[in-house]
Design a protein around this motif. Structure first.
Motif, PDB file in Angstrom:
ATOM      1  N   LEU A 116       0.290   9.711 -13.321  1.00 37.92           N
ATOM      2  CA  LEU A 116      -0.150   8.247 -13.465  1.00 37.92           C
ATOM      3  C   LEU A 116      -1.746   7.938 -12.922  1.00 37.92           C
ATOM      4  O   LEU A 116      -2.046   8.518 -11.881  1.00 37.92           O
ATOM      5  CB  LEU A 116       0.774   7.158 -12.475  1.00 37.92           C
ATOM      6  CG  LEU A 116       1.949   6.415 -13.350  1.00 37.92           C
ATOM      7  CD1 LEU A 116       2.639   5.485 -12.370  1.00 37.92           C
ATOM      8  CD2 LEU A 116       1.661   5.951 -14.623  1.00 37.92           C
ATOM      9  N   SER A 117      -2.380   7.326 -13.664  1.00 36.26           N
ATOM     10  CA  SER A 117      -3.879   6.968 -13.473  1.00 36.26           C
ATOM     11  C   SER A 117      -3.770   5.921 -12.419  1.00 36.26           C
ATOM     12  O   SER A 117      -2.718   5.390 -11.909  1.00 36.26           O
ATOM     13  CB  SER A 117      -4.774   6.441 -14.452  1.00 36.26           C
ATOM     14  OG  SER A 117      -3.978   5.273 -14.698  1.00 36.26           O
ATOM     15  N   LEU A 118      -4.696   5.707 -11.493  1.00 36.43           N
ATOM     16  CA  LEU A 118      -4.954   4.921 -10.205  1.00 36.43           C
ATOM     17  C   LEU A 118      -4.830   3.503 -10.612  1.00 36.43           C
ATOM     18  O   LEU A 118      -4.346   2.606  -9.938  1.00 36.43           O
ATOM     19  CB  LEU A 118      -6.072   5.105  -9.479  1.00 36.43           C
ATOM     20  CG  LEU A 118      -6.320   6.542  -8.980  1.00 36.43           C
ATOM     21  CD1 LEU A 118      -7.704   6.679  -8.039  1.00 36.43           C
ATOM     22  CD2 LEU A 118      -5.259   7.016  -8.184  1.00 36.43           C
ATOM     23  N   THR A 119      -5.292   3.222 -12.021  1.00 36.05           N
ATOM     24  CA  THR A 119      -5.258   1.823 -12.546  1.00 36.05           C
ATOM     25  C   THR A 119      -3.798   1.367 -12.769  1.00 36.05           C
ATOM     26  O   THR A 119      -3.217   0.360 -12.752  1.00 36.05           O
ATOM     27  CB  THR A 119      -6.101   1.865 -13.782  1.00 36.05           C
ATOM     28  OG1 THR A 119      -7.309   1.938 -13.575  1.00 36.05           O
ATOM     29  CG2 THR A 119      -6.068   0.625 -14.477  1.00 36.05           C
ATOM     30  N   ALA A 120      -2.837   2.588 -13.365  1.00 38.56           N
ATOM     31  CA  ALA A 120      -1.770   2.457 -13.543  1.00 38.56           C
ATOM     32  C   ALA A 120      -0.765   2.145 -12.294  1.00 38.56           C
ATOM     33  O   ALA A 120       0.070   1.501 -12.289  1.00 38.56           O
ATOM     34  CB  ALA A 120      -1.096   3.511 -14.460  1.00 38.56           C
ATOM     35  N   VAL A 121      -1.095   2.888 -11.450  1.00 42.45           N
ATOM     36  CA  VAL A 121      -0.611   2.634 -10.018  1.00 42.45           C
ATOM     37  C   VAL A 121      -0.585   1.326  -9.643  1.00 42.45           C
ATOM     38  O   VAL A 121       0.118   0.309  -9.087  1.00 42.45           O
ATOM     39  CB  VAL A 121      -0.790   3.611  -8.986  1.00 42.45           C
ATOM     40  CG1 VAL A 121      -0.455   3.385  -7.556  1.00 42.45           C
ATOM     41  CG2 VAL A 121      -0.644   4.971  -9.388  1.00 42.45           C
ATOM     42  N   LEU A 122      -1.809   0.508  -9.603  1.00 43.84           N
ATOM     43  CA  LEU A 122      -2.269  -0.386  -9.367  1.00 43.84           C
ATOM     44  C   LEU A 122      -1.441  -1.576 -10.231  1.00 43.84           C
ATOM     45  O   LEU A 122      -0.885  -2.630  -9.614  1.00 43.84           O
ATOM     46  CB  LEU A 122      -3.705  -0.994  -9.480  1.00 43.84           C
ATOM     47  CG  LEU A 122      -4.517  -0.461  -8.282  1.00 43.84           C
ATOM     48  CD1 LEU A 122      -5.903  -0.911  -8.558  1.00 43.84           C
ATOM     49  CD2 LEU A 122      -4.177  -1.205  -6.911  1.00 43.84           C
ATOM     50  N   LEU A 123      -1.203  -1.317 -11.479  1.00 39.31           N
ATOM     51  CA  LEU A 123      -0.482  -2.323 -12.270  1.00 39.31           C
ATOM     52  C   LEU A 123       0.854  -2.318 -12.154  1.00 39.31           C
ATOM     53  O   LEU A 123       1.665  -3.298 -12.110  1.00 39.31           O
ATOM     54  CB  LEU A 123      -0.655  -1.767 -13.733  1.00 39.31           C
ATOM     55  CG  LEU A 123      -2.199  -2.417 -14.366  1.00 39.31           C
ATOM     56  CD1 LEU A 123      -2.451  -1.762 -15.772  1.00 39.31           C
ATOM     57  CD2 LEU A 123      -2.472  -3.644 -14.232  1.00 39.31           C
TER      58      LEU A 123
ATOM     59  N   GLY B 241       0.642  -1.241  -0.045  1.00 40.86           N
ATOM     60  CA  GLY B 241      -0.033   0.064   0.099  1.00 40.86           C
ATOM     61  C   GLY B 241       0.715   1.175   0.117  1.00 40.86           C
ATOM     62  O   GLY B 241       0.624   2.225  -0.765  1.00 40.86           O
ATOM     63  N   SER B 242       1.717   1.125   0.921  1.00 43.80           N
ATOM     64  CA  SER B 242       2.858   2.287   0.746  1.00 43.80           C
ATOM     65  C   SER B 242       3.509   2.578  -0.508  1.00 43.80           C
ATOM     66  O   SER B 242       3.799   3.393  -1.072  1.00 43.80           O
ATOM     67  CB  SER B 242       4.042   2.124   1.930  1.00 43.80           C
ATOM     68  OG  SER B 242       3.165   2.000   3.250  1.00 43.80           O
ATOM     69  N   ILE B 243       3.979   1.409  -1.030  1.00 46.08           N
ATOM     70  CA  ILE B 243       4.536   1.442  -2.466  1.00 46.08           C
ATOM     71  C   ILE B 243       3.719   2.188  -3.295  1.00 46.08           C
ATOM     72  O   ILE B 243       4.157   2.898  -4.166  1.00 46.08           O
ATOM     73  CB  ILE B 243       4.961   0.036  -2.985  1.00 46.08           C
ATOM     74  CG1 ILE B 243       6.202  -0.515  -2.123  1.00 46.08           C
ATOM     75  CG2 ILE B 243       5.265   0.130  -4.239  1.00 46.08           C
ATOM     76  CD1 ILE B 243       6.508  -1.962  -2.283  1.00 46.08           C
ATOM     77  N   GLY B 244       2.398   1.863  -3.389  1.00 47.13           N
ATOM     78  CA  GLY B 244       1.144   2.325  -4.429  1.00 47.13           C
ATOM     79  C   GLY B 244       1.344   3.823  -4.061  1.00 47.13           C
ATOM     80  O   GLY B 244       1.122   4.371  -4.919  1.00 47.13           O
ATOM     81  N   VAL B 245       1.278   4.393  -2.998  1.00 47.87           N
ATOM     82  CA  VAL B 245       1.112   5.732  -2.419  1.00 47.87           C
ATOM     83  C   VAL B 245       2.387   6.420  -2.938  1.00 47.87           C
ATOM     84  O   VAL B 245       2.349   7.428  -3.732  1.00 47.87           O
ATOM     85  CB  VAL B 245       0.948   6.025  -1.085  1.00 47.87           C
ATOM     86  CG1 VAL B 245       1.210   7.461  -0.664  1.00 47.87           C
ATOM     87  CG2 VAL B 245      -0.612   5.555  -0.686  1.00 47.87           C
ATOM     88  N   LEU B 246       3.583   5.782  -2.737  1.00 49.06           N
ATOM     89  CA  LEU B 246       4.843   6.473  -3.372  1.00 49.06           C
ATOM     90  C   LEU B 246       4.827   6.501  -4.678  1.00 49.06           C
ATOM     91  O   LEU B 246       5.532   7.468  -5.572  1.00 49.06           O
ATOM     92  CB  LEU B 246       6.142   5.683  -2.648  1.00 49.06           C
ATOM     93  CG  LEU B 246       6.153   5.912  -1.196  1.00 49.06           C
ATOM     94  CD1 LEU B 246       7.172   5.073  -0.719  1.00 49.06           C
ATOM     95  CD2 LEU B 246       6.397   7.596  -0.695  1.00 49.06           C
TER      96      LEU B 246
END
Length: 130
Positions: free
Chosen positions: A66-73, A53-58
């Protein structure tokens, strides 16, 4: 009196530095003897959720467009690389359950990323109007 926020590029650099430190902890620290037994089940999944989760935020702060979908990918790709890496380490094992915990962690933390982005960009919008 409002202070002028840090330049956006400086914030991105701090986010990138913390992201790289976290990734080094995962990939280099994960190779150390006993690393696989630091957190016994089910607490290991809680750690996966928090760390990824922290990696995603960073990632989202380092690359604000980056879109939220791209962050998840991106988080999914990092998690898959970590699991593949673990498959080749003695005493470690790869698992889809860990990868699922990684993605769930990133998804849970997306609202935090959205909140940070709003706060950061609102402060820049306010300052630029003055």
């Amino acid at each position: 009196m409002l202070k002028k926020p840090l330049p956006l590029e400086t914030l991105r650099q701090f986010s990138l530095a913390f992201l790289l430190i976290l990734l080094a902890m995962i990939f280099i620290g994960g190779e150390q003897p006993g690393a696989g037994s630091l957190f016994p089940p089910p607490w290991d999944k809680v750690v996966h959720v928090m760390v990824y989760g922290s990696i995603g935020v960073l990632v989202g702060l380092t690359f604000p467009r980056l879109s939220l979908t791209a962050v998840l990918l991106v988080v999914l790709a990092i998690g898959a690389c970590d699991e593949l890496h673990q498959a080749f380490l003695p005493g470690r094992q790869a698992g889809f359950d860990d990868l699922l915990a990684d993605v769930i962690g990133a998804a849970i933390f997306l609202p935090v990323l959205v909140m940070f982005r709003r706060i950061i960009f609102a402060s820049y919008t306010y300052v630029s109007r003055r």
